[in-house]
Scaffold this motif. Sequence first.
Motif, PDB file in Angstrom:
ATOM      1  N   ALA A  79       0.830  -1.205   0.000  1.00 42.22           N
ATOM      2  CA  ALA A  79       0.000   0.000   0.000  1.00 42.22           C
ATOM      3  C   ALA A  79       0.862   1.251   0.000  1.00 42.22           C
ATOM      4  O   ALA A  79       0.506   2.263  -0.598  1.00 42.22           O
ATOM      5  N   ALA A  80       2.016   1.157   0.666  1.00 40.90           N
ATOM      6  CA  ALA A  80       2.900   2.320   0.743  1.00 40.90           C
ATOM      7  C   ALA A  80       3.415   2.722  -0.635  1.00 40.90           C
ATOM      8  O   ALA A  80       3.514   3.909  -0.941  1.00 40.90           O
TER       9      ALA A  80
ATOM     10  N   GLU B 289       1.867   2.008  -3.414  1.00 37.11           N
ATOM     11  CA  GLU B 289       0.705   2.308  -4.266  1.00 37.11           C
ATOM     12  C   GLU B 289       0.113   3.679  -3.954  1.00 37.11           C
ATOM     13  O   GLU B 289      -0.713   4.187  -4.705  1.00 37.11           O
ATOM     14  N   SER B 290       0.528   4.247  -2.820  1.00 41.33           N
ATOM     15  CA  SER B 290      -0.204   5.409  -2.323  1.00 41.33           C
ATOM     16  C   SER B 290      -0.169   6.603  -3.265  1.00 41.33           C
ATOM     17  O   SER B 290      -1.023   7.474  -3.189  1.00 41.33           O
ATOM     18  N   GLU B 291       0.818   6.657  -4.142  1.00 37.92           N
ATOM     19  CA  GLU B 291       0.901   7.827  -5.009  1.00 37.92           C
ATOM     20  C   GLU B 291       0.087   7.702  -6.288  1.00 37.92           C
ATOM     21  O   GLU B 291      -0.128   8.676  -6.987  1.00 37.92           O
TER      22      GLU B 291
ATOM     23  N   ARG C  50      -6.037   2.594  -5.158  1.00 41.08           N
ATOM     24  CA  ARG C  50      -6.936   3.177  -4.164  1.00 41.08           C
ATOM     25  C   ARG C  50      -7.495   2.106  -3.238  1.00 41.08           C
ATOM     26  O   ARG C  50      -7.758   2.361  -2.066  1.00 41.08           O
TER      27      ARG C  50
ATOM     28  N   GLU D  87      -4.841   1.581  -0.761  1.00 39.27           N
ATOM     29  CA  GLU D  87      -4.749   2.743   0.107  1.00 39.27           C
ATOM     30  C   GLU D  87      -5.831   2.695   1.177  1.00 39.27           C
ATOM     31  O   GLU D  87      -5.594   2.935   2.356  1.00 39.27           O
TER      32      GLU D  87
ATOM     33  N   GLU E  37      -5.429   2.372   5.308  1.00 44.63           N
ATOM     34  CA  GLU E  37      -5.698   3.644   5.962  1.00 44.63           C
ATOM     35  C   GLU E  37      -5.703   3.498   7.483  1.00 44.63           C
ATOM     36  O   GLU E  37      -6.448   2.699   8.045  1.00 44.63           O
TER      37      GLU E  37
END
Lengths: 823, 61
Positions: free
Chosen positions: A548-549, A551-553, A560, A563, A567
């Motif tokens: 996720a880290a 993918e966050s951008e 998403r 993300e 969360e």
Amino acid sequence: MSSRSMPIIEQHSTCAHCGLPVPPSLQKAPPAFCCNGCETVFNVLQRSGMDETFYRLRDASASRTLFRPARQKANEPLMEELDTDVFVESHSSVLDGGYHRTHLYLDGVHCAACVWLVERLPGDVEGVRAAHLNLPRARLTLEWDPSTTKLSDIARWLNGFGYPVQPRVDGEEAPESREERHLLIRMGVSWALAGNIMLLAFALYSGLGKSDLGLYTAARWASLLLAIPAILFGGRVFFQKAYHSIRVAWRDRSIRHLHMDTPISIGILVGFVSSAWATITGTGDVWFDSVAVLIAALLSARWLQLRARRLAGNSTEQLLALLPTLARRIEPDGTITRMRADDLKPDDLVEIRAGELIPVDGIITSGLSLINSAVLTGESKPIPGSTGEFVHAGTTNETGRIQVRVVSSGSQTKVGRLLSWVADSKNDRPRILGLADRVGGLFTVSILALALLTAILWAYLDPGNIAPHVIALLVITCPCALGMATPLALAVGTGRAARKGIFIKSESVIDWLNHVDAVVLDKTGTITVGRMAIEHIAGHEESVLLAAAIESESIHPIARAFEQYAEGKTNYAGSEIVHHPGNGVAGRVDQKHVRVGSAAWIGRAPDHLKQDLLDGIQSGNTTVLVEVDQIVEAVVVISDPVRENASMLIQEIQESGKSIILCSGDHEETTARIGARLGIPQSACLGRHSPEMKRDLIEKLSGAGHIVAMVGDGVNDAGALQAAHVGIAVTDGSSASQFAADAYTTRAGLETVAELFRESSGVLRVIHRNLGFSLLYNVGGGILAIAGFVTPLVAAVAMPVSSFIVVLSSIFQRTFRQVDQTP
Amino acid sequence: MNILYFLVPLALMLAALGVWAFVWSVKSGQFDDVETPGMRVLFDDELQEPSKSDETEQINS
């Protein structure tokens, strides 16, 4: 509230903004929040110093609906639309000093605090002179100066507080004012006249005639004078409709076309004319009071009905901004001009950046991206679009910059044609008659037959009294209670439904809902959430957080989903992130090298994950692998998740004897798989249905004699919603579906639909109860009149009492009951 | 009882006055929204700008 400052913070477990429980992952020292939306609004309020009054007012007034956390993203195409000159010109009126006035509809306004906050606009945004919110209609009347302030800035300000502007407008004039005000005046004047006539009637009933003949005559003449405006001004509504229905009935040679207003008009006219004659000649009974009260009561019922319908949305409203109105055209010399999408011509080149809506139907000439056409087709998975592929207006360009050669624009596009079809056929659906209207013709004929019977009977018994008895019969059987029975029950029922976020636009919906035997459900957004989320993880969960880290951008829908999953769970930050379009993402997190992507790109899955990978791929869902330091750690299945309690609610609808058809634009396998999970037979799961096919399906079903309800949420359902007997739009925002539907809910999901089915049968029971009682009253009154017992005094008591009982029965109906909501 | 010849028309005139007031209030839009104004009572007074009253008039017209 005892303490003036932020009373909610004391409890750690509830959100400081909305009071909902804070999920464990977000627990922290107060103020704690249930979600980012609430935190944002809380901070915005605090920064602008509005927090104290806002929270105090919110707690002081009962909230109309559950307090919803704010949505943050502004509807960009709508913002562009608001700023166009065309919008400003056509939807606002010019005031002195360069100011313009316009009406905007807002989502999410429901209590005193909202009114206060919204009406802070003039003090907070420069160039706004006045802001006036009408809460029940959620309509903001705005006076602003277009030369200094953009409408979109105002809309963004509102959006920042969680009040998005709805993409609908009405004409220059407030739509409800004309008709509703006229009817209200008619009703008020009628009641004033009726009240005064009644006062005079009391004098007459209490024996005025014997003691003072002069006053007696004067009272009768005064009643006549008061009754004339009551008939001409108040009663006109009924005469017009009755006249029209008699003409139609005559043309078609069918008594079934006689409207309920026909017997009402006969009663009013006979009562008035005979009373007027009695006054002029000085002999016989006068019925002025009964006639006047009757008119006033019926007008009241109609006004309530009109008001309930107005609150549910007006047919004159237009929907805006479903198509992006601005486009970037690439000129032959390579420069880019911003222009209206409608003005683009075929073979123009337009540029569309990542995250933007595609403004035209056209062919991609360069670039590579994922195209999400969920809004148009219901397909939840974005599909890759590359050079040579056809794209439709209204779909979203998710990931990359593309160039498109225009094929058609504006109303010529696929979505434009769909919407214009909805708008065109909005008003030509054959009007169905209400329950009471259907018996109108029969009622008229029976009354006239009874009048003949009375005349014959009294011709034998006492020929001198034929006229008074026939008149008494016609007046007392005038269907006052019957005329109020349906509109009142419906007005109360729909009003309560509206308080629960279910808006019913026309009364016939309640009637149809009880006869529905086939329910067509849309999948994406209706049964499912309409957004990608992680459905299943096999392997190390920790590795998914690492993934996720990195993918966050990305704004890719799969990213998403990651993300959203991570969360509040992790503080990992990714670096050296490299996107491999079509394959996945690689990067460095916490000293580890992480890759996320398709099985084909990552490589072989270890033996213990092989089965999971195979299952995921076979299920038709997006399945990705997570690799940490060259080792595949997890298989992640991403899908559009089914809403909570969807299966329970579908079962409830099935058990009430309705068949369910699942119809989606998504792939057959996906549709079938979701259908299977919800207990819908495979034969009733239809995938790959375009908006036109959905509409055809509905028309085929109704052609086969089914009464069809369509439940949907997107633009792609608008046609089907329009075609169905009952179209129900389930959406928490606003869209074309809301415009096309007969009923819509402001809460997403099926819960409201099940409730609508359940409660509409309750409303129908109340209607039946009212109608049964009214008919009983009319039959009883008729018998008394034939027997010769009805005098003006009996009528003056019996008629209001019968109406009153119908009113009570409607008000105390137990439909759409408010369940306890904690705001 | 002859006083009634005077009192009843007088009462009717008063009623006519009431009807006129009602028609005026409907036409000036006071019944368009019967919910929100009740809530405005709760607001702090500092918000009332001096020009507020005539603007309200304009909106309602």
